[in-house]
Design a protein around this motif. Structure first.
Motif: not given
Length: 466
Positions: A69-75, A114-122, A152-155
């Motif tokens: 999540l910390a890496v995703i936050e940089k994006a 745990s990261i699919a939703e934050p990743l989709d949002s980012a 198996s994520a939802d984008f």
């Protein structure tokens, strides 16, 4: 540095970000040429490999999520600064590297939840902040669809953002104020509110307030609509709209706080009066806040109303005292209502308040009912109630204290002998209050005969002579 490889990753990522040119209002679509993504790739790979080692050693903790999540936050930070193209480059690297390691993660019971939703949002925010050619849009769509199948994520939200962009005709009509336009042709998707919030954040950063308000109104984002009106100083419009649109306490609370911060105290209190009668998850905080605001404005009636609402949600002895101060001559009537609330409310988390208030009012029987189901041996609340009940209900004290003390002694729970003796002190006090010293002596002798070989207990029994 050799012992802290994550520092090397952080430094490399910082260097790759620091030399980026400031994004223009309209960027050329060259997102992959402006930033070196290799530090991000190595960082994500290290996070996953280190996490897998922890799982191999039997760790039951999640070794991945926080670092990823910390890496995703940089994006996300790049997107927030308007650089969606480079944000996409980083997210592409993160997602691709994660997908490459997926099979091994899956072998150890990993999942992408745990990261699919934050990743989709980012991804969604980056897409809506980027400038891409038609070909790049198609390529990214294919990649997102492939990745969501692989891990198996939802984008769905980011794919919809990619499809609609900002030029989607219904969206444009809505932002221009066409209240007949429909953004969703069929059923409104589950991510619609999240997508709308991301769009609103972008519009606000770009100072596109008219489009912001039109979209918020169309998407029924009432909290955002009302608070933006107030933030823009359009207080009369916000007040009028609130009377029509406000349906939840959260909306009223958010609007009232902005009005108060901007010095519109009377208007804030007016919103509070309407808002604290709505449903919501913030009602206790809202009602307490309203009471304090009303007190500052010397509106005693509103302070009383709000304090009663707060008390009925989360009773406390402190709030009980505040209500008494506000109630004045009406206290006797108000008090009966509050006491009935305490009697009828489930005691989850409010037992201390019930005991405090019932004992304060001399309602010993109500206090007894509150604690008699409490089987916790060292309950301080039970001790307090017994101390108060010795002169009022000594028979109850004897029965209940014996019920708590005897199992400890019978089961030989040496670590709880001190608790048993403390209960026996209550038994003694109640017998003596009844003038039944002989009965107490007989009971103590009975216990000594039954447990005389328990040296630790017998040593503690000496305290009963005091």
């Amino acid at each position: 540095m050799e012992n802290r490889p994550e520092l090397i990753d952080d430094i490399d990522e910082f260097v790759s970000l620091i030399d980026l040119p400031k994004p223009q209002t309209k960027q050329p679509s060259t997102r992959q040429s402006k930033i070196d993504t290799s530090p991000f790739r190595s960082h994500v790979k290290r996070i996953l490999r280190d996490g897998l080692k922890e799982l191999e050693y039997g760790s039951e903790e999640d070794p991945f999520t926080d670092d990823l999540l910390a890496v995703i936050e940089k994006a996300r930070e790049l997107a927030e600064n308007g650089d969606g193209n480079n944000a996409i480059a980083i997210l592409e690297t993160i997602t691709e590297t994660y997908a490459q390691e997926w099979d091994e993660l899956l072998d150890y019971g990993g999942d992408s939840y745990s990261i699919a939703e934050p990743l989709d949002s980012a991804w969604t925010e980056a897409i809506l902040c980027a400038e891409m050619s038609t070909g790049e849009i198609v390529d990214l769509q294919l990649m997102l669809e492939s990745w969501q199948d692989e891990i198996s994520a939802d984008f769905s939200m980011s794919l919809e953002a990619l499809r609609q962009g900002w030029d989607y005709e219904p969206l444009q009509q809505i932002m221009q104020g066409d209240d007949t336009a429909e953004l969703w042709e069929n059923e409104r998707p589950s991510f619609a509110d999240d997508l709308a919030l991301i769009r609103l954040q972008i519009l606000e950063r770009q100072n596109r307030y008219t489009e912001y308000l039109n979209l918020a109104l169309a998407e029924e984002m009432t909290l955002q609509y009302l608070t933006q009106l107030a933030a823009l100083g359009r207080v009369e419009e916000a007040m009028s709209a609130a009377k029509i649109l406000m349906e939840r306490a959260e909306e009223g609370f958010a609007l009232a706080k902005i009005l108060r911060e901007d010095g519109y105290l009377v208007e804030a209190l007016e919103i509070c009066l309407a808002g604290i009668n709505l449903t919501g998850n913030c009602l206790y905080e809202f009602a307490t806040w309203t009471s304090n605001l009303a007190q500052g404005l010397e509106d005693n009636a509103t302070a009383l109303t709000a304090s009663i609402i707060a008390f009925k949600i989360r009773p406390s002895f402190r709030d009980y005292g505040k209500i008494q101060d506000y109630a004045g001559e009406t206290w006797l009537t108000v008090k009966q209502d509050l006491l009935q609330t305490l009697r009828e409310q489930p005691d989850w988390g409010i037992k201390e308040a019930q005991v405090d208030i019932f004992l304060h009012e001399g309602l010993i029987d109500d206090a007894i009912k509150t604690v008699e189901r409490d089987s916790y041996y060292a309950s301080e609340l039970v001790h307090r109630v017994m101390d108060a009940a010795v002169s009022h209900r000594p028979d109850w004290v004897i029965d209940d204290a014996r019920r708590r003390a005897e199992p400890i002694m019978e089961q030989g729970k040496a670590d709880r002998y001190d608790a048993a003796v403390n209960w026996l002190k209550k038994v003694k006090a109640a017998y003596l209050h009844l003038g039944q010293k002989a009965e107490w002596s007989a009971y103590r002798s009975q216990l000594e005969a039954a447990h005389g070989r328990k040296r630790k207990l017998m040593e503690l029994f000496k305290e009963l002579n005091k």
